[in-house]
Design an enzyme around this catalytic site. Sequence first.
Site, PDB file in Angstrom:
ATOM      1  N   ASP A   1      39.760  33.104  33.648  1.00 55.16           N
ATOM      2  CA  ASP A   1      39.025  33.735  32.556  1.00 55.16           C
ATOM      3  C   ASP A   1      38.058  32.682  31.997  1.00 55.16           C
ATOM      4  OD1 ASP A   1      39.192  36.194  30.469  1.00 55.16           O
ATOM      5  OD2 ASP A   1      38.736  34.316  29.452  1.00 55.16           O
TER       6      ASP A   1
ATOM      7  N   ASP B   1      34.514  38.896  32.675  1.00 53.94           N
ATOM      8  CA  ASP B   1      34.471  37.457  32.959  1.00 53.94           C
ATOM      9  C   ASP B   1      35.770  36.988  33.608  1.00 53.94           C
ATOM     10  OD1 ASP B   1      35.916  37.979  30.616  1.00 53.94           O
ATOM     11  OD2 ASP B   1      35.567  35.981  29.814  1.00 53.94           O
TER      12      ASP B   1
END
Length: 581
Positions: free
Chosen positions: A440, A483
């Site tokens: 992440d 993301d």
Amino acid sequence: MNLKPRFLLVTILLIVLSAIAGWWSVRTLAEDIVEQWAMRYAEKQALYDKSRTLQPILREIALARQLANSQNIREWARHPGNRKNTRSAIAEMESFRQNFQGQNYFVGLLKNGHYYYNNAESEYSGKEFRYILDPKQKKDAWFYDLIQQGRDLHINVNPDLELGITKLWIDVLIRDGNDILGIAGTGLDLTGFIRNVVEEGVPGVTSLFVDHAGAIQIHRNQSLIDFGSISKQTNEQRTIDLLFDQASDRKAVLAAMKALEDLQQTVITEFVSVNGKRHLAGVVYLPEIGWYEITLLDLDVLLPFSQFGGILLVYAITLLGAFLLLNLFLNHQVLNPLSQLDRAMARVESGEHVDKNLGEQGTGEVRRLMQRFMHMAHAVRESRHDLESKVQERTLALERLAKIDPLTELLNRRGMTERIESELQRIQRESSHIGLLWLDVDLFKQINDRFGHAVGDQALKVMAEIIRETLRPYDVASRWGGDEFLVLVQPADAETLHHIGTRLCHQITENRQVTTIDGDTIILSASIGGHLSRKNEPLDSLLQHADQALYAAKAAGRNCFRSSEDHHTGTDGSTLPSVIG
């Protein structure tokens, strides 16, 4: 009566009988040729129309799914009253609008019933919220019917009475796991779609599209279209009953549709009667959009029987000369060449080459027929080759579109899920392990908010390139969503998983930067969670443990790696993206 008149009468009788027999045999062979050619032509035409139809729709479907699966849209759909979420969602919808073919979009939210829309002229800029959907209103029944059915994709032709427009709508459910949050999609101009796809301009060829119930969705005659089929009872729909003269033809076409769906056949052809004329119907199933295409060929227009009249004329004139000579002539000039032509058609049907000398058989009309058949056989062979090549190319393109993330060129969620499931089956047989790394990008939302989505996209591309360069050749990486990235480590053990995870952290922090338009430099970092598979552990459990490890890495201060096997967390790494003037 003298022998001569008697012989003349017998000769005339034999000539008449022979003429009748010859006419019948030639007509039978000619009809067989027409039917076999028509069936091959119908199959090719139907497959060609299928390929031509899917081109403009599949791209719109892919974009509509991306819109429905967008993290911003789903977050907004979960909390529609949040103004910040609303602004972000409208900005994202506007970016999608520029990419849609018709440059329009719509989003309906289930929680509050709000319906948003903007068109190619951006007529509703700043007032994208158009109206509130009401389950008690018949005009809004389509929305709640689609929600109740739970089909992820639906395509229908429907008028929007509030907006005053009629389009070919592509509807995609907005989901959060098993929860349905709303519907998003776009609309194609109905008149343009009919003009470009259905109105091909070939005499004798009519194409139309129907759904599973036989309701007409697309037809060049818009008065036959069953608008808003999703919210109608079966007895209210405009179906193929309007097209065929006989109920048996309708039943035959519906049976062909069922067989195409169940048996995975490519094309099924049926002879039907339309407006008192004999037609050949080619039926193709389009599973990508859940429709069927029916191509109707008017045989009297495409290949009238009168083209074979020359053979009968030559035969009749020759009979007047002498019965014996006629018999020899018929066998040598007509029947034998037609028999060779029939065998040649069988060779074409099986995909074999036709003897080049076939075009030299017979004389006059028969030879021209042979030569025309030779040209037709060559055209069919070339068309088959071209069609197979195009189908193969488009199949590969569709598979890539369905499994590759267009921004990072890594696998998308669907492609990665299939890969992991395949590896889980393999390791069960081999008693080995795989590992998952869940990445992440730290504080990615702040990068987007401060520097814009273009810089955010560039950061994701840089992150994807780091992952590609760091992983081993046999490891697999994907963009899981937003993301987040997911890496499949195979084969793996605890030491290998820890080594690759920490190496990824190091490579991201030390070696990669993103430069904005203003010259600012953003130092990227990522939090990484890892999990090593256990015996017979299912996919959901793998993902859950990797996700928990990711949250442990975030809790430890970000910019670090944590494994699901760790029993404590640290605080190494940075907590904000560094910006160097």
